[in-house]
Write an enzyme that holds these catalytic residues in place. Structure first.
Site, PDB file in Angstrom:
ATOM      1  N   GLU A   8       0.814  -1.229   0.000  1.00 41.02           N
ATOM      2  CA  GLU A   8       0.000   0.000   0.000  1.00 41.02           C
ATOM      3  C   GLU A   8       0.844   1.273   0.000  1.00 41.02           C
ATOM      4  OE1 GLU A   8      -2.877  -0.571   3.141  1.00 41.02           O
ATOM      5  OE2 GLU A   8      -3.826  -2.235   2.092  1.00 41.02           O
ATOM      6  N   GLU A  27      -4.887  -8.459  -1.700  1.00 41.79           N
ATOM      7  CA  GLU A  27      -5.415  -8.382  -0.334  1.00 41.79           C
ATOM      8  C   GLU A  27      -6.815  -7.811  -0.399  1.00 41.79           C
ATOM      9  OE1 GLU A  27      -2.911  -6.537   2.742  1.00 41.79           O
ATOM     10  OE2 GLU A  27      -4.711  -5.582   3.539  1.00 41.79           O
TER      11      GLU A  27
END
Length: 543
Positions: free
Chosen positions: A206, A323
């Site tokens: 991220e 994810e």
């Protein structure tokens, strides 16, 4: 104003309580309606990996809390009980399960390799630091335990590396400078020298686009990914099996991904993005979103846009969901770990398949409120069984499917896994209506009788209604999934009316279908999920 008596007050309280949960239970006064499943079988619309189902293991320590609830316990990579029999059996049942090791704290991890001079210490909570924790360490003794566990359970491992090593993080969150891969390369060398197996190396978590906590520009991320590719090529030079190089493991932003994919060119095998399309776990409208077909469908734009970017770029990479936990910040107890979440989860699996997403990693295998397994006793939550049934029934090829009669039915079809025919997935988001569905094939169809040695395809320009039986001998297999007592917040899933539970020795239960005459319509009860394996139905895409 007249005061209410005690009895009257309790009647009102009971009424309000029942009203609050009325939409989350199956109403007994259900009505019946008809509908049609259209399956377009000339060609596959998308293809997934053989090991499409994936789940994550995270680094979060027990101190990780969200909204005043600490839901991680000992579910970290660093403290998981690897000897738990249920845990081992749950992974073995997938044969294999793809496991992604990663998460927020992966970019703070150092690896205790022989050349690492820093002490190997655990993560410590510190709200003044990036991500709220100090640097943590993976000892090689713990890695050896993990490697033994993965080999024993047959898992395929995707390992997320620390991408912030060597970078200077500015006050605005921008991480600048080249990746210092010294420690990562030493860890990779340790893996190879000890004949351990890692099936893929993913860089960062991220950090793409606007990032979460920190961000890396697309151009720099591409250079760091190319550096990882060079390390893998060098270290695995004399190894027969070359692992995948994967990135960037973050939220999709079209401009950023376009630049990144074009600049990584042939250095990247899979591009991963994350999905938390339900919002925060504390959202009071969480269940409402899950049961809203229009809301569920909104995220298709992300899958479609990434597919188009890949198609129009110079990359050789394929798309993965690296994810996805639905609701971020650990999900929500009695929602993310309850029956109702399977509507969202299976819809995600079906939707990503038709957009050619090759792998889908669920956050998490264990940990938080969205684990496939219970965090404290490892017993499977409902979504575990949904994933396992998908794994056993849904093959690699996805077929375009639509449902006529209501928007409350979500429908997906795949070529059947390791058998003839097709498997149709139907989910009823209506709490009062039972749908009686027939299946029709558009344009082409074939029926293969089980006694026939060869199958012939009969082409038609018009829609062909199914089922079409031969000598009355054809049957289909059905797997009806419902919540115990009709309560969507139940953590017990029923398969054809029987509770799915591990036995006293920790064995995963058998997943037995019911056999139904092919001439009968498919019954989809309110708030239920049905997998229908139709072995006698053949289409060109599945030939």
């Amino acid at each position: 104003m007249k005061k209410m008596g005690c009895g009257q007050i309790w009647v009102c309280v009971l009424f309000l309580w029942l009203f609050q949960f009325s939409d989350n239970t199956v109403e007994s006064s259900a009505v019946e309606e008809k509908g049609t499943v259209f399956v377009y079988g000339r060609a596959a619309v998308g293809t997934v990996d053989e090991d499409f189902i994936c789940a994550t293991l995270d680094w979060w320590p027990p101190q990780k809390c969200d909204y005043g609830t600490c839901a991680w316990d000992h579910a970290s990579i660093l403290n998981l009980d690897l000897n738990n029999t249920v845990f081992q059996n749950a992974i073995k049942a997938f044969a294999p399960l793809k496991i992604r090791i990663g998460g927020t704290l992966q970019d703070l991890v150092i690896y205790e390799t022989p050349d690492q001079k820093q002490p190997c210490l655990p993560f410590t909570k510190n709200s003044s630091l990036l991500f709220g924790y100090t640097q943590g360490c993976l000892s090689m003794s713990r890695w050896n335990e993990l490697n033994t566990f993965f080999r024993k359970t047959g898992a395929k491992v995707i390992f997320g590396l620390n991408a912030l090593s060597g970078k200077n993080i500015k006050s605005n969150g921008e991480a600048v400078g080249a990746w210092d891969y010294t420690n990562a390369e030493s860890f990779i060398q340790f893996i190879v020298q000890n004949n351990h197996t890692v099936d893929g190396w993913e860089l960062g978590n991220e950090l793409c686009g606007n990032g979460i906590g920190a961000r890396v520009a697309a151009n720099q991320y591409a250079m760091d990914t190319i550096a990882l590719r060079n390390i893998v090529n060098r270290v695995y030079k004399n190894v027969s099996s070359m692992p995948l190089v994967i990135g960037p493991g973050g939220f999709f932003e079209a401009v950023w991904f376009t630049e990144y994919l074009n600049k990584t060119a042939d250095s990247l095998d899979a591009t991963t993005h994350h999905i938390y399309n339900l919002g925060p776990g504390v959202d009071e409208h969480l269940v409402e979103k899950i049961l809203d077909p229009s809301y569920l469908g909104q995220v298709a734009t992300t899958f479609r846009d990434l597919k188009n970017i890949i198609k129009n770029s110079s990359t050789k990479a394929v798309a993965w969901v690296g994810e996805s936990g639905g609701a971020y910040n650990s999900g929500r107890n009695l929602v993310s770990n309850a029956f109702v979440y399977s509507f969202w989860y299976l819809d995600q699996l079906g939707m990503t398949s038709i957009y050619d997403t090759k792998t889908y990693c669920r956050q998490s295998l264990i940990g938080g409120n969205y684990g496939l397994l219970n965090t404290t006793n490892f017993t499977p939550n409902p979504d575990y069984y949904s994933a396992l049934i998908w794994r056993r029934l849904m093959g690699r090829k996805a077929l375009f499917t639509s449902f006529s009669g209501t928007k409350k039915i979500r429908s997906y079809t795949h070529c059947a896994r390791q058998s003839k025919g097709i498997t149709v997935l139907l989910m009823n988001l209506d709490n009062t209506t039972t749908f009686m569905a027939k299946v029709e094939l558009n344009n082409t169809f074939s029926l293969r009788h089980k006694k026939q040695r060869k199958s012939s395809f009969k082409k038609r320009a018009t829609t062909s209604q199914l089922p079409w039986v031969s000598n009355g001998e054809n049957q289909r297999e059905e797997y009806h999934l419902t919540a115990k007592d009709g309560n969507l917040h139940s953590q017990t899933m029923l398969l054809n009316g029987n509770a799915l539970q591990v036995n006293s020795t920790g064995d995963i239960p058998l997943l037995e279908p019911i056999h139904v005459n092919s001439t009968d319509p498919i019954t989809i009860a309110p708030y239920s999920i049905v997998f229908v394996h139709m072995p006698s139905v053949g289409v060109p895409a599945c030939a």
